[in-house]
Scaffold this active site. Structure first.
Site, PDB file in Angstrom:
ATOM      1  CB  THR A   1      -0.917  -0.019   1.248  1.00  0.00           C
ATOM      2  OG1 THR A   1      -1.734  -1.176   1.166  1.00  0.00           O
ATOM      3  CG2 THR A   1      -1.796   1.217   1.332  1.00  0.00           C
ATOM      4  CD  GLU A   2       3.382   3.022  -3.772  1.00  0.00           C
ATOM      5  OE1 GLU A   2       2.978   3.957  -4.497  1.00  0.00           O
ATOM      6  OE2 GLU A   2       4.322   2.270  -4.075  1.00  0.00           O
ATOM      7  N   PRO A   3       0.440   5.936  -0.268  1.00  0.00           N
ATOM      8  CG  PRO A   3       1.684   7.783   0.477  1.00  0.00           C
ATOM      9  CD  PRO A   3       1.831   6.391  -0.064  1.00  0.00           C
TER      10      PRO A   3
ATOM     11  CB  THR B   1       0.909  -4.809   9.543  1.00  0.00           C
ATOM     12  OG1 THR B   1      -0.332  -4.209   9.200  1.00  0.00           O
ATOM     13  CG2 THR B   1       0.756  -5.556  10.862  1.00  0.00           C
TER      14      THR B   1
ATOM     15  CD  GLN C   1     -28.080  -3.278  21.112  1.00  0.00           C
ATOM     16  OE1 GLN C   1     -27.085  -2.658  20.765  1.00  0.00           O
ATOM     17  NE2 GLN C   1     -29.198  -2.684  21.473  1.00  0.00           N
TER      18      GLN C   1
ATOM     19  CG  HIS D   1     -21.489  -7.334  27.113  1.00  0.00           C
ATOM     20  ND1 HIS D   1     -21.488  -8.336  26.183  1.00  0.00           N
ATOM     21  CD2 HIS D   1     -20.575  -7.683  28.050  1.00  0.00           C
ATOM     22  CE1 HIS D   1     -20.602  -9.248  26.534  1.00  0.00           C
ATOM     23  NE2 HIS D   1     -20.042  -8.894  27.670  1.00  0.00           N
TER      24      HIS D   1
ATOM     25  CD  GLU E   1      -3.745  -9.924   4.874  1.00  0.00           C
ATOM     26  OE1 GLU E   1      -4.025 -10.937   4.215  1.00  0.00           O
ATOM     27  OE2 GLU E   1      -2.988  -9.933   5.856  1.00  0.00           O
TER      28      GLU E   1
ATOM     29  CB  THR F   1     -12.218  -2.925   1.090  1.00  0.00           C
ATOM     30  OG1 THR F   1     -12.292  -2.926  -0.351  1.00  0.00           O
ATOM     31  CG2 THR F   1     -11.251  -1.852   1.545  1.00  0.00           C
TER      32      THR F   1
END
Ligand code: COS
Length: 386
Positions: free
Chosen positions: A125-127, A157, A341, A343, A368, A370
């Site tokens: 990934t890059e900007p 990561t 919910q 909880h 990895e 979307t």
């Protein structure tokens, strides 16, 4: 490639115990300090977790994909940061070398990956190149017997822990065919790290930019030795990675359901345990049914993955992997939401694991590839001419 059944039957319960007895009790520390304790990392090395998928001939354990998803299910039952310590090593960080590397590259890097001496990380990934990975801009220009790399990689990561990167850069023209995968040592002059990203969840995982300014890498460090194959290597690596994210999602869903049913048995309102109310049971039931559906799918795809010729690509398998990632990561999103919910107000309080898991789970639908990338891959394959 697979670990023999007897050894795997010892390994899997050992990992289950490790998760239960060492990792789950350390979740509060992780949340508070944003750091995996060093003694836990040492224990992981001793257990061989850094070499789970590296073949035995290179000093690893050599799990098959079907075995790997079972392990990842167990690791999914605790905070994501624990798996992240070694996850890129056995996964997307080193798989490119394993799948497409030359014999020399395998011999040089894989034994150190398996022992945990070398942490590898995956830099695609890059900007300006996220989902459209083939548009990446990082350039690699050949000068004599070295390539000179310039560009920025984003949200990488484990970059702060990495000793080397599997890094995609452009050696040729536009599009996928101009991309090559390189092995780039982290201590290369000109390679700098950005500051750690502040994320919504998954505390304890480390991501940051990797900035390359005139970084010289030997031409021999192109994975497989042939330029222009790097995009395919990245996609093949992601096929396996995405299936593992799917298994982690199922493990996380099972932990959230366990936390929710425990709470539903203990918490009392209107004079009885809230679990006795059918509206609470309905939420638990929906989560359980979706988990079992997702987990069945993941195991089925893993078996098919193992049945195809090792390291070969198969569009049908890639499509099924995307179905698993699409379903399992969306499923755990819904399960985490219901967990909060069940909880009630407590589900919004940080000391309850479901609050953290709700935030952790959000990333699974993003990294990895979307959900929309998975839809695209499935859609294309369905509409491809027979
Ligand atoms: N295995 C092997 N080869 C593959 C492949 C796979 N799973 N997927 C694609 N390829 C090959 C194609 O066959 C094609 O080769 P030819 O040019 O020889 O035909 C080449 O790679 C280009 O593929 P394609 O045309 O499908 O590329 P696109 O630019 O259209 O990209 C998507 C497709 C969007 C699916 C891809 O860019 C992608 O997965 N993006 C998300 C990236 C991602 O997951 N980022 C997360 C980073 S890690 S946290």
């Amino acid at each position: 490639m697979a670990l023999d059944i007897e050894s795997f039957d010892i390994l899997l319960p050992a990992i289950q115990r490790f998760v239960l007895e060492r990792l789950v009790p350390a979740e509060n520390y992780l949340e508070e300090h944003d750091e995996v304790p060093a003694d836990i990392i040492e224990d992981m090395k001793e257990m061989g977790l850094f070499g789970l998928t590296v073949p035995e001939e290179y000093g690893g354990i050599g799990l098959s994909v079907s075995q790997e998803v079972l392990v990842n299910y167990e690791l999914g039952r605790t905070a994501a940061a624990f798996r992240s310590v070694f996850g890129t090593n056995i996964g997307i960080g080193s798989q490119g070398i394993l799948m497409d590397g030359t014999p020399e590259q395998k011999a040089e890097y894989l034994p150190r990956v398996a022992s945990g001496e070398l942490i590898m990380s995956f830099a695609l990934t890059e900007p300006d190149a996220g989902t459209d990975a083939a548009s990446l801009k990082t350039r690699a220009v050949l000068e004599g017997d070295h390539y000179v790399l310039n560009g920025t990689k984003r949200y990488i990561t484990n970059a702060p822990r990495a000793g080397a990167f599997t890094l995609m850069a452009r050696t040729g023209g536009p599009g996928a065919g101009g991309v090559s995968s390189f092995i780039v040592p982290a201590n290369s002059p000109g390679l700098k790290l950005g500051k750690n990203d502040k994320k919504m969840g998954q505390r304890g995982t480390k991501t940051c930019d990797v900035i390359l300014e005139d970084v010289r890498v030997p031409a021999a460090n192109i994975i497989g030795g042939v330029p222009g194959q790097g995009f395919k290597t990245a996609m093949r690596v992601l096929d396996r990675g995405r299936l593992n994210i799917s298994a982690v999602s199922c493990g996380l869903a099972s932990r959230i359901i366990d936390e929710s049913r425990r709470y539903a048995r203990e918490r009392r309102q209107f004079g009885k345990a809230i679990g006795e109310f059918q509206l609470i049971q309905a939420m638990l039931a929906d989560s359980q049914a979706e988990l079992l559906a997702g987990w069945s799918l993941v195991k089925d795809v893993a078996h098919r993955f193992d049945a195809k010729p090792a390291h070969a690509s198969d569009p049908d398998i890639s499509m099924r992997v995307s179905c698993a990632k699409l379903f399992a990561t969306e499923m755990v999103g819904r399960v985490a939401d219901r967990g909060v919910q069940v909880h009630g107000g407590a589900g919004y309080i940080n000391e309850y694991p479901v609050e953290r898991f709700y935030r952790d789970a959000r990333l699974l639908r993003l990294y990895e590839g979307t959900t929309q990338v998975q839809q695209l891959i499935i859609g294309r394959e369905l509409l491809r001419a027979d």
